[in-house]
Design a protein around this motif. Structure first.
Motif, short mmCIF file in Angstrom:
data_model
loop_
_atom_site.label_atom_id
_atom_site.label_comp_id
_atom_site.label_asym_id
_atom_site.label_seq_id
_atom_site.Cartn_x
_atom_site.Cartn_y
_atom_site.Cartn_z
N TRP A 1 -0.28 -6.59 3.47
CA TRP A 1 0.64 -5.10 3.20
C TRP A 1 1.72 -5.23 3.06
CZ3 TRP A 1 -1.76 -2.32 -0.55
CH2 TRP A 1 -2.95 -1.92 -0.27
N HIS A 2 2.40 -5.60 3.96
CA HIS A 2 4.17 -5.88 4.66
C HIS A 2 4.41 -6.42 3.00
CE1 HIS A 2 3.55 -4.66 8.72
NE2 HIS A 2 3.22 -5.26 9.15
N ARG A 3 4.18 -7.71 2.85
CA ARG A 3 4.60 -8.39 1.71
C ARG A 3 4.47 -7.57 0.35
NH1 ARG A 3 2.62 -13.25 4.31
NH2 ARG A 3 4.45 -14.60 5.24
N THR A 4 3.27 -7.09 0.70
CA THR A 4 2.98 -5.96 -1.47
C THR A 4 3.78 -4.90 -1.20
OG1 THR A 4 0.81 -6.92 -0.93
CG2 THR A 4 1.31 -4.98 -2.03
N ILE A 5 4.20 -4.20 0.29
CA ILE A 5 5.59 -3.12 0.11
C ILE A 5 6.66 -4.17 -0.48
CG2 ILE A 5 6.68 -1.87 1.27
CD1 ILE A 5 4.07 -0.73 2.61
N ARG A 6 7.38 -4.88 0.42
CA ARG A 6 8.24 -5.37 -0.20
C ARG A 6 8.41 -5.81 -1.47
NH1 ARG A 6 7.89 -8.20 5.56
NH2 ARG A 6 7.69 -9.53 3.93
N ALA A 7 7.58 -6.48 -1.94
CA ALA A 7 7.69 -7.06 -3.31
C ALA A 7 7.73 -5.77 -4.34
CB ALA A 7 6.58 -7.60 -4.02
N ASN A 8 6.97 -4.67 -3.91
CA ASN A 8 7.36 -3.55 -4.78
C ASN A 8 7.86 -2.41 -4.82
OD1 ASN A 8 4.47 -3.93 -6.83
ND2 ASN A 8 4.23 -4.69 -4.42
N LEU A 9 9.24 -2.63 -3.54
CA LEU A 9 9.95 -1.33 -3.80
C LEU A 9 10.75 -1.02 -4.44
CD1 LEU A 9 11.72 -3.21 0.08
CD2 LEU A 9 10.54 -1.16 -0.30
N LYS A 10 10.38 -1.61 -5.98
CA LYS A 10 11.45 -1.08 -6.73
C LYS A 10 10.50 -0.43 -7.82
CE LYS A 10 9.60 -4.65 -9.90
NZ LYS A 10 9.75 -5.79 -10.90
N ASN A 11 9.31 0.10 -7.35
CA ASN A 11 8.73 0.93 -7.33
C ASN A 11 8.20 1.80 -6.90
OD1 ASN A 11 7.55 -1.21 -9.86
ND2 ASN A 11 6.54 -1.84 -8.62
N TYR A 12 9.36 2.19 -5.76
CA TYR A 12 9.02 3.32 -5.37
C TYR A 12 9.49 4.90 -5.56
CZ TYR A 12 10.43 6.70 -1.08
OH TYR A 12 9.97 7.98 0.13
N LEU A 13 7.99 5.88 -5.46
CA LEU A 13 8.29 7.09 -5.93
C LEU A 13 8.62 8.21 -4.90
CD1 LEU A 13 5.21 7.15 -8.46
CD2 LEU A 13 7.62 6.55 -8.81
N PRO A 14 9.93 8.84 -4.71
CA PRO A 14 10.33 9.63 -3.93
C PRO A 14 9.86 10.89 -3.88
CG PRO A 14 12.37 9.13 -5.52
CD PRO A 14 11.10 8.33 -5.93
N GLU A 15 9.61 11.02 -5.29
CA GLU A 15 8.61 12.91 -4.80
C GLU A 15 7.39 12.56 -4.37
OE1 GLU A 15 8.24 10.56 -9.37
OE2 GLU A 15 9.82 11.07 -7.85
N HIS A 16 6.91 11.25 -4.81
CA HIS A 16 5.54 11.44 -4.02
C HIS A 16 5.16 10.46 -2.57
CE1 HIS A 16 3.61 12.99 -7.49
NE2 HIS A 16 4.10 11.80 -8.00
N ARG A 17 6.57 10.05 -2.12
CA ARG A 17 7.29 9.05 -1.02
C ARG A 17 6.20 8.04 -0.60
NH1 ARG A 17 8.25 13.66 3.53
NH2 ARG A 17 8.76 11.82 4.47
N THR A 18 6.22 7.27 -1.74
CA THR A 18 5.04 6.46 -1.99
C THR A 18 5.85 5.39 -2.94
OG1 THR A 18 2.78 5.83 -2.04
CG2 THR A 18 3.82 7.21 -3.36
N VAL A 19 5.21 3.62 -2.26
CA VAL A 19 5.14 2.88 -3.29
C VAL A 19 3.98 2.52 -4.15
CG1 VAL A 19 5.49 0.48 -3.37
CG2 VAL A 19 6.74 1.81 -2.09
N VAL A 20 4.17 2.09 -5.80
CA VAL A 20 3.24 2.03 -6.31
C VAL A 20 3.13 0.77 -6.48
CG1 VAL A 20 2.09 1.85 -8.95
CG2 VAL A 20 3.71 4.27 -7.93
N PRO A 21 1.97 -0.12 -5.72
CA PRO A 21 1.96 -1.14 -5.83
C PRO A 21 1.24 -2.62 -7.33
CG PRO A 21 -0.30 -0.24 -4.70
CD PRO A 21 0.68 0.86 -5.48
#
Length: 364
Positions: free
Chosen positions: A141-161
């Protein structure tokens, strides 16, 4: 001055204002004194150049077969190449000294190159083992989140992996295979020395199955000598013709898992074997999934005279041929193992155009 006398003995008119000096002659004691003088009055890098010039200009090669002179020289890669080319002529009383000279150079190279090579390749193997479609329990999960930071949705405060990165436990146990295929013609001496050292380093890594193949018109498998690169080097016979196609055919016959294999051909590409055989052989390996790297030299001297037609034919297949320094080799191997762009040092010929293409060429 002793310093001027040492220069005069070697270079004559170049050091003596137009007057040719007396030289070193064929006297072993005189050569021994000269070697002692140059080691006393000149830095190590200059001593190595002067020794090399003495071998070439004054024909002192045969004197290196004497143990007292071998003990006096400043050992470097080029001297090792000379000793290997003379291996069959070295008298019994000089063999132990010759091996010690070679071992000193090998030990110095290993000290300089081994740790950074293992570090670079361990990282590359770790990255290449990560699964892009891991099972839920294997998701990192740590590497998955880093790999998908460009897909962060601020309105939902989440990362789309969009891309999952996994630990790939099963993949980590899958060993990569590396075949170093080294041209042992006389002009490739420094490359043979470095390839043997790197072969020993790679063979010490559990996640790699490494083979070392040396060739001229014959092919010799030195893999069983990789535990000691000095033994591997003394299994080489520098000189003779070149049959690259035959060597690649031998390598091809040893490939069990093409998609997990990297073949590194180290040669100036001057082929004496089957015309057109080298590009055909490389194309067949690539089609099977093998990653092929072609190095014109593995040394600090840069690209040697090489067969440009063969180099162009390989470039057209997406396999550029380039010279590689020992310091760059770990990065080249890391890129090859990961299947990412090669760190080619400088522009390479663009296939069929005579121009240049990008410095970094992706695998076709």
């Amino acid at each position: 001055m002793v310093r001027d006398g040492a220069l005069e003995a070697l270079y004559g008119s170049a050091a003596g204002g137009g007057r040719r000096g007396g030289g070193l002659g064929a006297s072993a004691p005189r050569v021994a004194r000269w070697l002692g003088d140059v080691r006393t009055y000149f830095p190590s890098s200059v001593v190595q150049v002067m020794q090399r010039d003495a071998l070439e200009r004054l024909g002192l090669t045969s004197l290196l077969l004497e143990p007292e002179l071998l003990e006096a020289v400043e050992a470097d890669v080029h001297l090792v190449g000379t000793l290997l080319s003379l291996a069959r002529a070295v008298p019994e009383e000089s063999r132990a000294t010759a091996r010690e000279v070679v071992r000193k150079v090998v030990r110095d190279l290993e000290g300089r190159l081994a740790d950074r090579t293992r570090a670079a390749l361990t990282g590359a193997l770790d990255r290449s083992a990560r699964a892009s479609r891991p099972r839920p329990r294997d998701i990192d999960w740590h590497r998955t989140i880093r790999a998908n930071l460009k897909n962060y949705l601020p309105e939902h405060r989440t990362v789309v992996p969009e891309r999952l990165v996994g630990h790939a436990r099963a993949a980590r146990s899958l060993r990569k295979e590396v075949i170093l295929c080294v041209d042992q013609s006389g002009s490739m001496a420094a490359s043979v020395v470095h390839a043997s050292v790197f072969g020993a380093v790679l063979a010490s890594m559990r996640s790699l199955d490494t083979r070392l193949i040396a060739f001229d018109t014959a092919v010799v498998d030195l893999t069983d000598r990789l535990a000691d690169p000095v033994d591997a080097l003394f299994g080489v016979q520098l000189g003779g013709g070149t049959d690259i196609d035959r060597a690649l055919a031998h390598c091809q016959s040893r490939i069990a898992r093409p998609a997990e294999t990297v073949v590194v051909l180290i040669s100036d590409l001057h082929e004496g074997g089957t015309p057109g055989g080298v590009p055909r052989r490389v194309a067949a390996m690539k089609a099977a999934g093998v990653r092929v790297v072609v190095l014109l030299a593995l040394s600090d001297e840069g690209a040697p005279a090489h067969d440009r037609e063969h180099a162009a034919a390989l470039a057209a297949l997406g396999v550029p041929a380039f010279a590689c320094t020992p310091d760059l080799f770990p990065e080249v191997m890391a890129a090859a193992l990961e299947g990412r762009p090669l760190p080619i040092p400088g522009p390479v010929p663009a296939p069929g155009t005579g121009g240049t293409e990008e410095r970094r060429t992706r695998w076709a």
